[in-house]
Structures are given as C-alpha cells and as structure tokens.
Write an enzyme that holds these catalytic residues in place. Structure first.
Site, PDB file in Angstrom:
ATOM      1  N   LYS A   1       0.875  -1.179   0.000  1.00 30.66           N
ATOM      2  CA  LYS A   1       0.000   0.000   0.000  1.00 30.66           C
ATOM      3  C   LYS A   1       0.906   1.221   0.000  1.00 30.66           C
ATOM      4  O   LYS A   1       1.230   1.792   1.049  1.00 30.66           O
ATOM      5  CB  LYS A   1      -0.908  -0.062   1.236  1.00 30.66           C
ATOM      6  CG  LYS A   1      -2.155   0.778   1.120  1.00 30.66           C
ATOM      7  CD  LYS A   1      -3.164   0.361   2.159  1.00 30.66           C
ATOM      8  CE  LYS A   1      -4.250   1.396   2.353  1.00 30.66           C
ATOM      9  NZ  LYS A   1      -5.055   1.679   1.169  1.00 30.66           N
TER      10      LYS A   1
ATOM     11  N   GLU B   1      -9.248  -5.056  -9.135  1.00 32.63           N
ATOM     12  CA  GLU B   1      -9.947  -4.432  -7.999  1.00 32.63           C
ATOM     13  C   GLU B   1     -10.539  -3.116  -8.467  1.00 32.63           C
ATOM     14  O   GLU B   1     -10.397  -2.735  -9.632  1.00 32.63           O
ATOM     15  CB  GLU B   1      -8.982  -4.211  -6.834  1.00 32.63           C
ATOM     16  CG  GLU B   1      -7.821  -3.298  -7.165  1.00 32.63           C
ATOM     17  CD  GLU B   1      -6.832  -3.149  -6.016  1.00 32.63           C
ATOM     18  OE1 GLU B   1      -7.180  -3.403  -4.866  1.00 32.63           O
ATOM     19  OE2 GLU B   1      -5.693  -2.761  -6.315  1.00 32.63           O
TER      20      GLU B   1
END
Ligand code: PMP
Length: 288
Positions: free
Chosen positions: A151, A184
């Site tokens: 991330k 995603e």
C-alpha cells in the site's frame, strides 16, 4: 481549532505538521500508508493494519521509524487527542528527506504522520440504491512491477481509473490486470455472487489484500456461503447475480450497474445486504 497531528514522535498542531519539499514521499511517492476506521472510539482492526503497514515497508526496504507497539500507542493517542468517536485515521510513513536524486538509502529517517479526523462517507442512499461503476481502460499495475500487496504512497494507477469513473459520472471504476482479469476497484476489492457462490479475484490478479475483504470472507463462511478466489472476467461481472465492493471507507457497498449492464434486478442483492449487515454488526462490536 485545528487537529492535533502526530509527527514523528509527538503530537503537534495541524499548522505545525509540516514536511520538507525534499521528502521522497512527496518527490517520488516513496512511502507507505494505511487508512483505518474508528467505530465508537474503538480503532478497528488496528493490529492487522499495523502488520500490513510493516509488510508494505519491508517490501520497499523502508525502515520503520518506530516499533509496532509504540506505533499502536501513537495511533491511540492521536485518536484520543482529537476526540474521535467515529472517524478515520490516515497513517503514513515517508522515506524521509533526501536529495533530488532517487537514492532512498541516503534519505534521513522515515517521517511518521498520523491524522485522525472525521470521515466523508458515501451517502446512505447510495448503499440502499446501489452504485454504478465503469470498467477502466487504465490497466492495473503489473504484479511483477509493484506488488499489489504494497500500500504505497503512489496511487496514480488508481487515480487515473478514478478520473475515468468521474468522466462517466459514476463514483468508481473496476481495473483489470494485464491479462484482462478483474483486479480491484480504485480503493476497494471486488466481489460477485453467482448461483449462490461468492467469488473474488485472488490477490495475484493485482489486488491489495483488503482487510475488509478478509473479514467479509470470514463472515460469509459463518453464513455457510461458499467463497471462492478465482480469476474473473468482464463477462463474469456483466452476468453475475450480485456485485459488491469492500473497503475500509466504503465497508460493503452494492453495485447495480457496470458499463450500462444492470446487475440482478437493479438493486443490491440479498447476500450483499446480509454481508453489509453482518459487517456493520462486527464493526460495532455486536454479535450477529
Ligand atoms: N484496494 C485498494 C487499492 C485500496 O487502496 C484499498 C484500501 N482503501 C482496498 C483495496 C481495500 O482494502 P481495505 O479493506 O484494507 O481498506
């Protein structure tokens, strides 16, 4: 009165929470972050978020400026100092101050920033009626380039897809990977339901391993639903019975249209409803 922001090793006034223009977090998007919810003063899944942050840092060879235990304490102090009851925490670590060159190894200490604030949520109506999305033409970062589990502070891939969504007057876009499989959404994981089975793409397809995704997995299994990680195509999304996204900010949100194709009967389906309700109960510490 502004917020109290955690900077490195203490709380400072928001106006004093400043970072150098030579910080590589700014110059190169070189750093890692987490977004965490606070429900009724409880910091939701804090240890899991901290673990993911440390793993993201390790993957990019970023030395964390604080131990896990101290970091947990710092997050708790920042949340309490701002009187947050229901809110959102942004926790980030930049590579720190360096030169204008890329070299991360000569950067000074990584800088730690913790912001605890209120949260801008999607309106309740969007949860009731469901959300529309489009397929982005922007391809998800190749998993061999930047591991999707990291991330990182560089969200350009998601931002380009978000621009495509906004250009189409919808809030979200689905990104596909270099092979055409669903990866995603811009900041959420994708799930569909087909013939009573719940499907989600494997992380290797190019998704962040969402913490909400993991909880929804567990909650679905508790309901004796079959959950399968499988590569999904655009066609699978077009013809599924139910479609929903999961993420820290959005929680569980039903999708009712993609690229002009109506999902199911055009309203969030029963399994989506059930999992959204169960997630709400879990997040608020209630037994289902
Ligand atoms: N994918 C991306 C790219 C994200 O940034 C996020 C987090 N906002 C998610 C998925 C969902 O992860 P989580 O449930 O841990 O918030």
């Amino acid at each position: 009165m502004g917020l109290k922001v955690w900077l490195d090793n203490k709380l400072v006034d928001e106006a004093d929470a400043r970072i150098s223009v030579f910080d590589h977090g700014l110059l190169y998007g070189d750093g890692v972050f987490e977004g965490i919810r606070v429900y009724n003063r409880r910091i939701f899944e804090l240890e899991v978020h901290i673990k993911r942050l440390f793993e993201s840092a390790k993957a990019i060879r970023l030395v964390m400026p604080m131990t896990k235990d101290k970091l947990i304490g710092a997050v708790e102090k920042t949340t309490a100092a701002n009187g947050i009851i229901d809110g959102y925490i942004r926790l980030l670590v930049t590579r720190g101050v360096g030169t204008l060159g890329l070299n991360p190894l000569i950067c000074e200490n990584g800088r730690l920033i913790i912001i605890a604030d209120n949260i801008q949520l999607y309106p309740e109506e969007l949860y009731e009626k469901g959300m529309k999305v489009v397929s982005a033409t922007t391809v998800r970062n190749h998993p061999l380039a930047i591991p999707p589990q990291v991330k990182s502070l560089n969200y350009l891939n998601s931002i380009l897809a978000k621009i495509e969504a906004l250009d189409s007057d919808v809030p979200e876009a689905v990104l596909y990977n270099h092979e055409g499989y669903v990866a995603e959404a811009t900041a959420d994981n994708v799930f569909i339901v087909k013939d009573g089975v719940v499907y989600t793409p494997p992380v290797e397809a190019g998704a962040l391993e969402g913490i909400t995704r993991g909880i929804v997995f567990r909650l679905a299994k508790e309901e004796k639903l079959e959950v399968v990680e499988k590569n999904l195509t655009r066609f699978d999304l077009y013809v599924c019975d139910e479609f929903f996204l999961t993420g820290t900010a959005a929680e569980v949100i039903g999708i009712v249209e993609i690229d002009g194709r109506i999902i199911g009967d055009g309203r969030p389906g029963p399994i989506t409803h059930l999992l959204r309700k169960k997630f709400f109960q879990y997040a608020h510490g209630k037994k289902s």
